[in-house]
Design an enzyme around this catalytic site. Structure first.
Site, mmCIF file in Angstrom:
data_model
loop_
_atom_site.group_PDB
_atom_site.id
_atom_site.type_symbol
_atom_site.label_atom_id
_atom_site.label_comp_id
_atom_site.label_asym_id
_atom_site.label_seq_id
_atom_site.Cartn_x
_atom_site.Cartn_y
_atom_site.Cartn_z
ATOM 1 N N HIS A 188 41.742 43.697 25.626
ATOM 2 C CA HIS A 188 43.133 44.049 25.347
ATOM 3 C C HIS A 188 44.030 43.831 26.551
ATOM 4 O O HIS A 188 45.238 43.675 26.412
ATOM 5 C CB HIS A 188 43.223 45.470 24.794
ATOM 6 C CG HIS A 188 42.795 45.509 23.375
ATOM 7 N ND1 HIS A 188 41.484 45.716 23.002
ATOM 8 C CD2 HIS A 188 43.474 45.269 22.228
ATOM 9 C CE1 HIS A 188 41.393 45.632 21.693
ATOM 10 N NE2 HIS A 188 42.571 45.367 21.198
ATOM 11 N N ARG A 293 50.437 47.366 17.300
ATOM 12 C CA ARG A 293 49.198 48.101 17.591
ATOM 13 C C ARG A 293 49.575 49.540 17.935
ATOM 14 O O ARG A 293 49.796 49.885 19.096
ATOM 15 C CB ARG A 293 48.462 47.447 18.764
ATOM 16 C CG ARG A 293 47.871 46.082 18.471
ATOM 17 C CD ARG A 293 47.109 45.548 19.682
ATOM 18 N NE ARG A 293 46.200 44.477 19.346
ATOM 19 C CZ ARG A 293 46.498 43.172 19.430
ATOM 20 N NH1 ARG A 293 47.691 42.783 19.828
ATOM 21 N NH2 ARG A 293 45.601 42.256 19.118
ATOM 22 N N ARG A 329 50.180 48.744 12.212
ATOM 23 C CA ARG A 329 48.761 49.005 11.970
ATOM 24 C C ARG A 329 48.466 50.452 12.358
ATOM 25 O O ARG A 329 48.874 50.910 13.421
ATOM 26 C CB ARG A 329 47.921 48.063 12.829
ATOM 27 C CG ARG A 329 46.460 48.480 12.841
ATOM 28 C CD ARG A 329 45.606 47.489 13.560
ATOM 29 N NE ARG A 329 45.612 47.693 14.999
ATOM 30 C CZ ARG A 329 44.994 46.871 15.835
ATOM 31 N NH1 ARG A 329 44.386 45.796 15.396
ATOM 32 N NH2 ARG A 329 45.015 47.105 17.124
ATOM 33 N N GLU A 428 38.630 41.968 9.336
ATOM 34 C CA GLU A 428 38.076 41.828 10.686
ATOM 35 C C GLU A 428 36.555 41.866 10.685
ATOM 36 O O GLU A 428 35.939 41.785 11.739
ATOM 37 C CB GLU A 428 38.558 42.981 11.574
ATOM 38 C CG GLU A 428 40.048 43.089 11.693
ATOM 39 C CD GLU A 428 40.453 44.206 12.635
ATOM 40 O OE1 GLU A 428 40.704 43.901 13.804
ATOM 41 O OE2 GLU A 428 40.518 45.373 12.212
ATOM 42 N N ASN A 451 40.114 38.255 16.336
ATOM 43 C CA ASN A 451 39.428 38.695 17.567
ATOM 44 C C ASN A 451 38.156 39.452 17.194
ATOM 45 O O ASN A 451 37.079 39.184 17.712
ATOM 46 C CB ASN A 451 40.331 39.619 18.399
ATOM 47 C CG ASN A 451 41.700 39.015 18.642
ATOM 48 O OD1 ASN A 451 41.845 37.809 18.590
ATOM 49 N ND2 ASN A 451 42.691 39.845 18.903
ATOM 50 N N ASP A 452 38.305 40.405 16.288
ATOM 51 C CA ASP A 452 37.125 41.160 15.864
ATOM 52 C C ASP A 452 36.271 40.367 14.891
ATOM 53 O O ASP A 452 35.048 40.455 14.929
ATOM 54 C CB ASP A 452 37.539 42.503 15.244
ATOM 55 C CG ASP A 452 37.786 43.541 16.317
ATOM 56 O OD1 ASP A 452 36.970 43.622 17.257
ATOM 57 O OD2 ASP A 452 38.809 44.243 16.247
ATOM 58 N N ARG A 462 33.051 41.246 22.213
ATOM 59 C CA ARG A 462 34.197 40.546 22.788
ATOM 60 C C ARG A 462 34.497 40.994 24.212
ATOM 61 O O ARG A 462 35.241 40.349 24.938
ATOM 62 C CB ARG A 462 35.440 40.697 21.886
ATOM 63 C CG ARG A 462 35.965 42.102 21.763
ATOM 64 C CD ARG A 462 36.955 42.227 20.605
ATOM 65 N NE ARG A 462 38.334 42.161 21.030
ATOM 66 C CZ ARG A 462 39.367 42.572 20.294
ATOM 67 N NH1 ARG A 462 39.170 43.030 19.052
ATOM 68 N NH2 ARG A 462 40.582 42.498 20.741
ATOM 69 N N CYS A 499 46.643 37.757 12.516
ATOM 70 C CA CYS A 499 47.308 38.428 13.634
ATOM 71 C C CYS A 499 46.414 38.451 14.876
ATOM 72 O O CYS A 499 46.793 38.970 15.907
ATOM 73 C CB CYS A 499 47.752 39.834 13.252
ATOM 74 S SG CYS A 499 46.378 40.907 12.823
HETATM 75 C C1 PEP Z 1 41.890 41.422 15.917
HETATM 76 O O1 PEP Z 1 40.792 41.994 15.945
HETATM 77 O O2 PEP Z 1 42.015 40.194 15.766
HETATM 78 C C2 PEP Z 1 43.127 42.202 16.074
HETATM 79 C C3 PEP Z 1 44.314 41.660 15.897
HETATM 80 O O3 PEP Z 1 42.999 43.510 16.442
HETATM 81 P P1 PEP Z 1 42.692 43.950 17.960
HETATM 82 O O4 PEP Z 1 42.718 42.720 18.821
HETATM 83 O O5 PEP Z 1 43.741 44.928 18.347
HETATM 84 O O6 PEP Z 1 41.339 44.545 17.822
HETATM 85 MG MG MG Z 2 40.766 44.151 15.792
#
Ligand code: PEP
Ligand code: MG
Length: 538
Positions: A188, A293, A329, A428, A451-452, A462, A499
């Site tokens: 993050h 977020r 979210r 996700e 991302n997840d 990650r 996203c």
């Molecule tokens: C993701 O997982 O792609 C996402 C947008 O949420 P975060 O990166 O905040 O986990």
């Molecule tokens: Mg995520």
């Protein structure tokens, strides 16, 4: 001049002085002493200094975030002056004949344990404050002078690693770049650098004595140049000027539609973590906010944000976006986003543990507070809600039950809200992908968190820097999942967007549009580059 190589997680060039963040390990040793009075005096001097530091922090927070955000520093001042707390420290020094640092740490443990056992939730949350004030005292006793870390000029922040709560507390106007030894491209902190549009490097083997030195952070090549010579600085100033020029040219795209030459339109939204990010959203002409977020509101606080505090934050964002879509979210904590006052159990495998919607369904009182704030804010503009980390229809059903009861409660209280507010889910997890045909019947939209989704599909944490080179959102498995989600969404007549960071990957824009993606939500700095590519498509 010394060139340290690293890995770039966000491009750009920064030229400025290095500020090495002090994140020493203040592990306290128990040392036998003779002169107990001297130790007691050290505690009293450290306490005075801590109170004065907190006074300054209070003033700063009052200016920057207002009374409600600043109040915690006053509470900490009061706790530091509490006679029971101080008596305990003095008593341990005198009876055990030990050093001040140890006596503070022992008192911290005792008091924190006492608070943690209390029935009252508010009192339980005070354990985190006891830890905070005690750590401040220990830092001062160990000779770390926090005030020296405050700079007036913007700096290149260099650190071992940065947690989301550390980055969130930084004065963003004072940061030119992030450079860390640890960390992964998908953390993050990397995401925050993208939001702030500043270069970020990881895997840089810096040395502590680089503090205060001039440097260039090259987010293109992925290196930190310490003590650059005149010629190097000149070269980088030129490159910086070219970047600015390029960005200026992109500004021509402001106000233009995000559509291909044949008129296929994509909704191009921005990701934010804080109401103050809206300025950049508007400056870059995003068409809405595709991911707020909301957990960053919780991360910034020392205690649960109240319904009113949340309502004000959501209302501000929705009002400032003046009718454009804002997708908030719900709380996504756990994994790398840990919050002290939530008192979550330590987990072997936090990425697969208690996080996001699981926390909210497990602790509905926290979820209900957020939902009330969201529904109350819905009448001020075009607000939608989305829920993170969904794996089953049962979760969607449970969410719906809680939402319905919150709506009922608001109706009974005569509080206005939008009854038809759009509610979607994040895709996700591979589980959500595989049942996306069923989920699509139950929700208003899908937003793919790549991302997840990459993390869970490839079984790669990650946050694990050692596996960074294997973490590949372009993996065919991930791309097939995205395609499947879009198809299943369209079959049920709902829209699907992305996203996660892949949505901002300009090498992928064309493919995603060809797959039929309806929306892309990216960091503000990427809005115009992505729009440019879409407008150049046939
Ligand atoms: C993701 O997982 O792609 C996402 C947008 O949420 P975060 O990166 O905040 O986990
Ligand atoms: Mg995520």
């Amino acid at each position: 001049m010394k060139i340290l190589s690293g890995k770039s997680v966000f491009s750009g060039i920064a030229i400025g002085r290095i500020s090495v963040l002090q994140q020493e390990d203040f592990s306290v040793k128990r040392i036998k002493i003779q002169d107990t009075q001297k130790e007691i005096k050290r505690v009293s001097q450290a306490k005075e200094k801590a109170v004065s530091q907190l006074g300054k922090l209070y003033e700063k927070a009052l200016r920057e975030v207002g009374e409600s955000g600043a109040a915690i520093f006053e509470v900490h001042q009061m706790m530091l002056n509490d006679e029971d707390y101080l008596d305990s420290i003095r008593n341990i020094i005198q009876t055990e004949k030990v050093n001040a640092e140890y006596a503070v740490a022992a008192t911290e443990d005792n008091f924190a344990a006492m608070f943690e056992q209390m029935d009252d939730e508010y009192m339980r949350a005070r354990a985190a404050d006891i830890k905070d004030i005690s750590n401040r005292l220990i830092r001062i006793l160990c000779g770390s002078d926090e005030e020296n870390m405050e700079t007036s000029e913007p700096v290149i922040v260099v650190a071992e690693d940065l947690s989301p709560s550390e980055t969130v507390q930084m004065d963003k106007s004072k940061v030119l770049a992030f450079v860390t030894r640890k960390g992964s491209s998908n953390s993050h902190t990397a995401i925050l650098a993208r939001t702030m549009n500043i270069p970020a490097l990881i895997n840089v083997e810096y040395e502590a004595d680089m503090n205060g030195k001039m440097a260039v952070a090259d987010g293109k090549k992925g290196c930190l140049i310490v003590d650059p010579d005149e010629e190097t600085i000149k070269k980088y100033r030129n490159l910086q000027a070219q970047e600015i020029k390029k960005r200026e040219m992109l500004k021509e795209l402001k106000g233009k539609a995000t559509e291909t030459k044949s008129g296929h339109k994509i909704n191009l939204y921005a990701n934010i973590g804080n109401p103050s990010d809206v300025a950049a959203v508007l400056a870059n002409d995003a068409e809405g906010i595709g991911l707020f977020r909301s957990e960053f509101i919780y991360l910034e606080k020392k205690d649960y944000p109240t319904e009113e505090e949340q309502f004000q934050a959501y209302k501000t964002v929705v009002q400032n976006m003046a009718g454009k879509k804002v997708i908030i979210r719900t709380l996504d904590i756990g994994a790398d986003k840990q919050i002290g006052y939530f008192h979550m159990d330590r987990e072997e495998n936090p990425a697969m543990g208690c996080r996001a919607i699981r926390v909210c369904l497990d602790r509905p009182e926290i979820f209900r507070t957020q939902l009330r704030a969201l529904f109350r804010a819905s009448v001020y503009g075009n607000l939608s809600i989305m829920y993170p980390m969904i794996i089953s229809l049962e979760e969607v059903k449970k969410i719906r039950e809680i939402v319905e009861s919150v709506k009922q409660e608001l109706t009974e209280e005569g509080i206005p809200f939008r009854k038809d507010m759009e509610q979607g889910i994040m895709i996700e997890t591979p589980a959500a992908v595989m049942i996306s045909d069923l989920l699509a019947k139950e929700v208003d939209f899908f937003s793919i968190g790549t991302n997840d989704l990459t993390q869970y599909t490839l079984a790669i944490d990650r946050q694990n820097e050692k596996l960074d080179n294997l973490y590949d959102p372009h993996h065919e498995a991930v791309l097939r999942m995205i395609r499947m989600v879009i198809e299943n969404a369209h079959k049920e007549g709902i829209w699907a967007g992305i996203c996660g960071e892949l949505g901002a990957d300009t090498d992928m824009t064309e493919s995603l549009v060809e797959m039929g993606i309806d929306e892309l939500s990216v960091s503000s700095s990427m809005i115009l580059p992505v729009r440019k590519i879409i407008r150049e498509m046939k």
